[in-house]
Write an enzyme that holds these catalytic residues in place. Sequence first.
Site, mmCIF file in Angstrom:
data_model
loop_
_atom_site.group_PDB
_atom_site.id
_atom_site.type_symbol
_atom_site.label_atom_id
_atom_site.label_comp_id
_atom_site.label_asym_id
_atom_site.label_seq_id
_atom_site.Cartn_x
_atom_site.Cartn_y
_atom_site.Cartn_z
ATOM 1 N N LYS A 146 28.873 48.258 36.433
ATOM 2 C CA LYS A 146 29.765 47.094 36.398
ATOM 3 C C LYS A 146 29.148 46.095 35.435
ATOM 4 C CE LYS A 146 28.952 46.573 40.937
ATOM 5 N NZ LYS A 146 30.277 46.382 41.503
ATOM 6 N N ARG A 147 29.889 45.025 35.087
ATOM 7 C CA ARG A 147 29.296 44.015 34.224
ATOM 8 C C ARG A 147 28.024 43.461 34.843
ATOM 9 N NH1 ARG A 147 32.093 42.169 29.616
ATOM 10 N NH2 ARG A 147 30.431 40.622 29.497
ATOM 11 N N LYS A 198 37.049 53.250 42.808
ATOM 12 C CA LYS A 198 36.938 54.464 41.978
ATOM 13 C C LYS A 198 35.855 55.392 42.521
ATOM 14 C CE LYS A 198 38.564 51.589 38.301
ATOM 15 N NZ LYS A 198 38.133 50.565 37.335
ATOM 16 N N LYS A 253 26.462 39.797 41.054
ATOM 17 C CA LYS A 253 26.615 41.217 41.391
ATOM 18 C C LYS A 253 25.288 41.832 41.835
ATOM 19 C CE LYS A 253 30.494 41.782 38.137
ATOM 20 N NZ LYS A 253 31.651 42.226 38.951
ATOM 21 N N THR A 283 36.915 46.768 41.767
ATOM 22 C CA THR A 283 37.801 47.927 41.660
ATOM 23 C C THR A 283 36.970 49.179 41.402
ATOM 24 O OG1 THR A 283 38.168 47.201 39.388
ATOM 25 C CG2 THR A 283 39.949 46.813 40.953
ATOM 26 N N HIS A 335 41.514 35.590 39.819
ATOM 27 C CA HIS A 335 40.558 36.702 39.893
ATOM 28 C C HIS A 335 39.113 36.270 40.088
ATOM 29 C CE1 HIS A 335 43.400 39.873 38.552
ATOM 30 N NE2 HIS A 335 43.970 38.866 37.936
HETATM 31 C C1 26W Z 1 37.011 32.304 30.683
HETATM 32 C C2 26W Z 1 36.001 33.406 30.841
HETATM 33 C C3 26W Z 1 36.448 34.382 31.875
HETATM 34 C C4 26W Z 1 36.984 35.588 31.476
HETATM 35 C C5 26W Z 1 37.417 36.492 32.437
HETATM 36 C C6 26W Z 1 36.333 34.070 33.205
HETATM 37 C C7 26W Z 1 36.767 34.970 34.154
HETATM 38 C C8 26W Z 1 37.311 36.178 33.771
HETATM 39 C C9 26W Z 1 37.834 37.157 34.795
HETATM 40 C C10 26W Z 1 38.711 36.438 35.791
HETATM 41 C C11 26W Z 1 36.711 37.895 35.449
HETATM 42 C C12 26W Z 1 37.115 39.155 36.115
HETATM 43 O O1 26W Z 1 37.232 40.185 35.491
HETATM 44 N N1 26W Z 1 37.275 39.101 37.448
HETATM 45 C C13 26W Z 1 37.345 40.317 38.199
HETATM 46 O O2 26W Z 1 38.685 40.687 38.401
HETATM 47 C C14 26W Z 1 38.780 41.943 39.052
HETATM 48 C C15 26W Z 1 40.231 42.324 39.111
HETATM 49 O O3 26W Z 1 40.904 41.505 40.005
HETATM 50 C C16 26W Z 1 38.141 41.884 40.426
HETATM 51 O O4 26W Z 1 38.189 43.155 41.004
HETATM 52 C C17 26W Z 1 36.699 41.418 40.317
HETATM 53 O O5 26W Z 1 36.150 41.228 41.599
HETATM 54 C C18 26W Z 1 36.631 40.122 39.531
HETATM 55 O O6 26W Z 1 35.290 39.760 39.289
#
Ligand code: 26W
Length: 815
Positions: free
Chosen positions: A550-551, A662, A556, A658, A362
């Site tokens: 969004k975050r 929406k 971003k 995503t 992701h």
């Molecule tokens: C280890 C810390 C950490 C925690 C969570 C690193 C990375 C993440 C996730 C992979 C971040 C995340 O939420 N990625 C998002 O995933 C969505 C669902 O696929 C995508 O639509 C977003 O573009 C992507 O940033």
Amino acid sequence: MISRQNTMTPFTTESLEKALTEKLMLNFSKTPDEATDQEMMRACAMVIRDVMSLRLVGTRKRTRQEHRKQVHYLSMEFLMGRSLMKNAYNLEVLPQLREALSHLGFKAADIFEMEPDAALGNGGLGRLAACYLDSMATLEIPAAGYSICYELGLFRQKIIEGEQVELPDHWKDLGSAWLVPKPEEAQEVRFGGTVREFWDNGHLHTVNENATTVLAVPCDMVIAGYGTEHTNILRLWEPHSTKPMDMSLFSRGEYLKAAEEEAMADSIAKVLYPDDSHMEGKSLRLKQQYFFVSATVQSITMKHLATYGTLKNFHEKNVIQINDTHPALVIPELMRILIDDAGMNWEEAWEITTHAVAYTNHTVLAEALERWPQILMERRLPRIWQIILEISNRWQRRVEEYYHDPAKTHHMAIVWNGEVRMANLCVAGSMAVNGVSGLHSEILRKDLFRDSCGMEPWKFQNVTNGIDHRRWLSEINPGLDSLIRDLTGGSEYLHDPLVLKKLDDFAGDKAVLERLAEIKRENKERFVKHAKWSRDLALNPDSIFDVQAKRLHEYKRQLLNVLHIISLYQRLRDDPNAVVHPQTFLFGAKAAPGYVVAKRIIHLINSLADQISHDPCCKDKLQVVFLENYRVSLAEVLMPASEVSQQISTAGKEASGTGNMKFMINGALTVGTLDGANVEMHDVLGDENMFLFGLHADEVVAMKREGYIPQRIYNENERLRRAMDALRAGFRDGVSYDDLYQRLLFGSGGSPADDYLLLADFQSYCDAEKRMVEAYQDKELWNRMSLHNIARSGIFAADRAVGEYADNIWHVPHK
Ligand code: 26W
């Protein structure tokens, strides 16, 4: 394809009234007249849960009898939001529930509002998992989600004097109404200790001695499909100490060990890590990961053994999908069980594991890729470490034999330089690796995993993300839902989202376009009321609602949005007629508590909002609003009211997005870069139905390679320079944002100047915003564009995405 089951409506209004009254009596000893909103909310949850639990029995029985393959979806995060309205909707009793509540003297909206969000996730990855649960149940796939039953969800955000303050989120107080504890299915998870090997009967045995044991107790949340009796579960593991029972330890004087186990159990599920873009090698997070992974794999293998009496066919009847690398320890954990407990040899165990596990990536951000210190693994998970090392060595030998290239060996290594690289472990141990949009999957193949892809190209796939369109359109936007039913001749689109395409036929129908505009207007007014009631905000419904929610992360580029707004403000100061149409810029964003720059940007947005709201020249023309505590339930009122969707990440950085989907499905128009799923939105919409701008992913790479110098752009672009200079000076609250200015022009804290190319894209962004406002002036044109966006959003439904996983990765039949 398998045929759809017939469902029976489980309730009439009358029977629902009766059931609610009984629940109140039995559980709270109260009549409906005496019950509080809270108690009524709980009663509703219990009544709905009972129906779903009954259906679960049926689904389980069918799955067992037909020996169906099961999907196990492992994720550190499930951002569920609220469930009451959703479950009532899926059971098709929402109108009855509203009516029953009203008969009993309650307002349905107030009861729904009582429910806390289950915020067991940060952002995109967690919400995706929640949407997929809905689709898996609706598509009648025997599946379960697995995660941790965090005591505290993602922090609640308060803005105090412009700055983010984090407060604990005690979601379980009321949210636990949906959880069913299953103590009889508890599993023991072992940490630390030592590994002892011994020979017996010609076999090498391995035992983990002196380990600290934590009991994992499942708390199940039932997940109902829409228009089907098929029901799945989300299994949240709750840690318990094994020790209070074990008096022998006390009597033997092992107080410390007992105390340690209790402390470990208490800490493991305390809190969700509030970071979604930065990996921290914290021991507690590794414990969380192993805790839920080990409990899950033990429970799956145990059930499989009970049904089939062997694990040799495990991969034929089970598939384990891992949501990013966070549950990557399933690979060595499954190997451990197959070898140590089931007595298989390495080759056989590896064959099964690598045909059972599939990995979704992701993110390509380097700082988000998980790498664990070897020393931590060795100490906390000694047996797992041995297995990882063996996997790593064997993988490395294969790579050397295949490529004979030390650079590739290095690049593909699993254990390297004292670290375990989880992404490479996942690639080696999975049957499939997928990205979450066409562009992202291409970047995985050509860049992040290029060498693995060269060796095993068949593993690499794409599944573009999707959203639960029943929640994100029909449930939250009833006005639009009813227009769609009228135009498409019914509710078929709920099961077949591509039916939305029929809306395209009405592009020339003025009455339809006007009705669409009225619906948007009503949703804006609803949002204005909500903002007034919840935050005492005064919003202008005649202005364009331009939203970035969004975050908060530098990639971003909320800061690019801010620079543009500052520039608009400066124009307005120069010339009071400069703003063509009133605009309201809405931001919703949480920053990771440790991400200093992100928090500064939140402060900046609030400083700018304050400045503009105090300047009479902006009145009814320009407004900036920071929406506190953005979360699923707030998104549900915001999306239907939005007109412009800001999707402005640096090309190549947003895996998919995503939120973009929406907004689109609710008729907002996108101002965006060609990044993530925006690319595919553009494929179906064309230039004429969105406002594209900025560098493409390959141009970003080229520009960085050639040496990007933001100062040049600063010097050459007067408009940009003025906006940037305002950052330094700050606004009426006296806070200077010189740090952000310096970071863009010269870099700071080890990161290069303007790492995300805001300055390079600034002019092009301003031009796109200008085109957008011009288009807004032509009501009919705008409404037509909006209609096309809704009509073509069907491919972004989670049902489509989950169908692709089922067909191409899981190989399970579905509806
Ligand atoms: C280890 C810390 C950490 C925690 C969570 C690193 C990375 C993440 C996730 C992979 C971040 C995340 O939420 N990625 C998002 O995933 C969505 C669902 O696929 C995508 O639509 C977003 O573009 C992507 O940033």
